[in-house]
Design a protein around this motif. Sequence first.
Motif, PDB file in Angstrom:
ATOM      1  N   MET A   1       0.857  -1.186   0.000  1.00 35.22           N
ATOM      2  CA  MET A   1       0.000   0.000   0.000  1.00 35.22           C
ATOM      3  C   MET A   1       0.889   1.232   0.000  1.00 35.22           C
ATOM      4  N   GLN A   2       0.662   2.110  -0.951  1.00 32.99           N
ATOM      5  CA  GLN A   2       1.434   3.336  -1.016  1.00 32.99           C
ATOM      6  C   GLN A   2       0.686   4.358  -1.858  1.00 32.99           C
ATOM      7  N   LYS A   3       1.080   5.614  -1.682  1.00 33.15           N
ATOM      8  CA  LYS A   3       0.505   6.650  -2.522  1.00 33.15           C
ATOM      9  C   LYS A   3       1.081   6.537  -3.929  1.00 33.15           C
ATOM     10  N   LEU A   4       0.280   6.952  -4.908  1.00 29.03           N
ATOM     11  CA  LEU A   4       0.743   7.001  -6.281  1.00 29.03           C
ATOM     12  C   LEU A   4       1.796   8.102  -6.384  1.00 29.03           C
ATOM     13  N   SER A   5       3.012   7.747  -6.809  1.00 28.68           N
ATOM     14  CA  SER A   5       4.103   8.733  -6.877  1.00 28.68           C
ATOM     15  C   SER A   5       4.221   9.294  -8.284  1.00 28.68           C
ATOM     16  N   ILE A   6       4.371  10.603  -8.372  1.00 26.00           N
ATOM     17  CA  ILE A   6       4.335  11.298  -9.663  1.00 26.00           C
ATOM     18  C   ILE A   6       5.527  12.243  -9.782  1.00 26.00           C
ATOM     19  N   LEU A   7       6.152  12.232 -10.950  1.00 27.05           N
ATOM     20  CA  LEU A   7       7.203  13.196 -11.282  1.00 27.05           C
ATOM     21  C   LEU A   7       6.658  14.159 -12.329  1.00 27.05           C
ATOM     22  N   ILE A   8       6.902  15.457 -12.131  1.00 27.33           N
ATOM     23  CA  ILE A   8       6.446  16.486 -13.065  1.00 27.33           C
ATOM     24  C   ILE A   8       7.631  16.949 -13.914  1.00 27.33           C
ATOM     25  N   VAL A   9       7.465  16.899 -15.224  1.00 26.01           N
ATOM     26  CA  VAL A   9       8.498  17.406 -16.138  1.00 26.01           C
ATOM     27  C   VAL A   9       7.899  18.606 -16.856  1.00 26.01           C
ATOM     28  N   GLU A  10       8.256  19.793 -16.398  1.00 25.73           N
ATOM     29  CA  GLU A  10       7.633  21.042 -16.853  1.00 25.73           C
ATOM     30  C   GLU A  10       8.653  22.164 -16.729  1.00 25.73           C
ATOM     31  N   ASP A  11       8.879  22.909 -17.816  1.00 24.30           N
ATOM     32  CA  ASP A  11       9.928  23.933 -17.792  1.00 24.30           C
ATOM     33  C   ASP A  11       9.433  25.318 -17.386  1.00 24.30           C
ATOM     34  N   GLU A  12       8.143  25.437 -17.089  1.00 23.92           N
ATOM     35  CA  GLU A  12       7.627  26.717 -16.580  1.00 23.92           C
ATOM     36  C   GLU A  12       7.390  26.586 -15.089  1.00 23.92           C
ATOM     37  N   PRO A  13       8.233  27.214 -14.259  1.00 23.30           N
ATOM     38  CA  PRO A  13       8.172  27.032 -12.802  1.00 23.30           C
ATOM     39  C   PRO A  13       6.796  27.303 -12.192  1.00 23.30           C
ATOM     40  N   LEU A  14       6.099  28.307 -12.679  1.00 28.66           N
ATOM     41  CA  LEU A  14       4.797  28.639 -12.121  1.00 28.66           C
ATOM     42  C   LEU A  14       3.788  27.514 -12.378  1.00 28.66           C
ATOM     43  N   ILE A  15       3.802  26.989 -13.593  1.00 34.96           N
ATOM     44  CA  ILE A  15       2.895  25.887 -13.917  1.00 34.96           C
ATOM     45  C   ILE A  15       3.257  24.641 -13.126  1.00 34.96           C
ATOM     46  N   ALA A  16       4.562  24.356 -13.021  1.00 30.31           N
ATOM     47  CA  ALA A  16       5.014  23.197 -12.252  1.00 30.31           C
ATOM     48  C   ALA A  16       4.565  23.300 -10.796  1.00 30.31           C
ATOM     49  N   ALA A  17       4.687  24.498 -10.222  1.00 29.58           N
ATOM     50  CA  ALA A  17       4.277  24.702  -8.831  1.00 29.58           C
ATOM     51  C   ALA A  17       2.767  24.543  -8.675  1.00 29.58           C
ATOM     52  N   THR A  18       2.010  25.024  -9.657  1.00 35.64           N
ATOM     53  CA  THR A  18       0.549  24.897  -9.615  1.00 35.64           C
ATOM     54  C   THR A  18       0.135  23.428  -9.665  1.00 35.64           C
ATOM     55  N   ILE A  19       0.773  22.662 -10.552  1.00 34.07           N
ATOM     56  CA  ILE A  19       0.471  21.232 -10.665  1.00 34.07           C
ATOM     57  C   ILE A  19       0.821  20.509  -9.373  1.00 34.07           C
ATOM     58  N   GLU A  20       2.001  20.800  -8.838  1.00 39.49           N
ATOM     59  CA  GLU A  20       2.442  20.128  -7.611  1.00 39.49           C
ATOM     60  C   GLU A  20       1.482  20.409  -6.458  1.00 39.49           C
ATOM     61  N   THR A  21       1.066  21.654  -6.323  1.00 42.32           N
ATOM     62  CA  THR A  21       0.131  22.015  -5.253  1.00 42.32           C
ATOM     63  C   THR A  21      -1.196  21.281  -5.417  1.00 42.32           C
ATOM     64  N   ALA A  22      -1.695  21.244  -6.653  1.00 46.81           N
ATOM     65  CA  ALA A  22      -2.973  20.577  -6.912  1.00 46.81           C
ATOM     66  C   ALA A  22      -2.883  19.082  -6.630  1.00 46.81           C
ATOM     67  N   LEU A  23      -1.792  18.444  -7.032  1.00 44.61           N
ATOM     68  CA  LEU A  23      -1.627  17.007  -6.818  1.00 44.61           C
ATOM     69  C   LEU A  23      -1.528  16.666  -5.336  1.00 44.61           C
ATOM     70  N   LYS A  24      -0.767  17.454  -4.606  1.00 45.36           N
ATOM     71  CA  LYS A  24      -0.625  17.210  -3.170  1.00 45.36           C
ATOM     72  C   LYS A  24      -1.969  17.404  -2.458  1.00 45.36           C
ATOM     73  N   LYS A  25      -2.722  18.387  -2.906  1.00 46.32           N
ATOM     74  CA  LYS A  25      -4.036  18.636  -2.318  1.00 46.32           C
ATOM     75  C   LYS A  25      -4.963  17.450  -2.537  1.00 46.32           C
TER      76      LYS A  25
END
Length: 228
Positions: A1-25
């Motif tokens: 049992m574990q959380k689904l682990s995800i890596l984000i490959v995105e060269d726009e820092p703002l978009i990457a941060a938005t995705i990371e925040t949404a996924l963690k939420k």
Amino acid sequence: MQKLSILIVEDEPLIAATIETALKKQGFYVIGDVETYEEALTEISTSKPDLVLVDIQLEGEKDGIDLATALDKRYIPYLYLTSQTDPSTISRVKETKPLGFIVKPFTEAGLRSNIELAWHNFSLTKDEFLIIKSEGETYKLNQEDILYLKAFDNYCYVITEAHSFLVPKTLKFTSESLNPVHFAKTHRSFIVNLRKVSKMTIDSLVVSGHTVPLTASHKEDIKLKLRS
């Protein structure tokens, strides 16, 4: 049992941060984010994510489609992040094997549903997993580890040896993602993992020490499946 682990490959820092925040939420485990083809391959080799979100347009000589080609060779599942729909891009994309596409701009709900659906479809062809959300966290359960499911109004419990997860989905909805060869209904409120059954009585099954009710209408079906 574990959380689904995800890596984000995105060269726009703002978009990457938005995705990371949404996924963690949404309860996913985010390994981190990288910006280039080379950084992505290095991070993937080190952290071994379950899923990679790949922006098509990346910094450097090699873009997200080049990365996707490398991931296909390594049998690593990925979803494209894209706002590009031009013919040349689509032509190159057709040569790769993504689980799906997340189109920018995206909503938090759209991001979650795209990931959950893509992983569900992938799981049907690979190792069997069940993706559930419980108490704000998203988990990837190996179906073999599940003992049984129990209905609870419009929710259901997913029971393993170590945990009892309360899932905000009905028993019917949740069970649709299970392998029907290994799971069967014993009662209107219970579905068991047949691989975990150790004993059958007149009106119950023993599943790794747990007693689960067995109704007459399901008994013959359970007998046949246990024999097979």
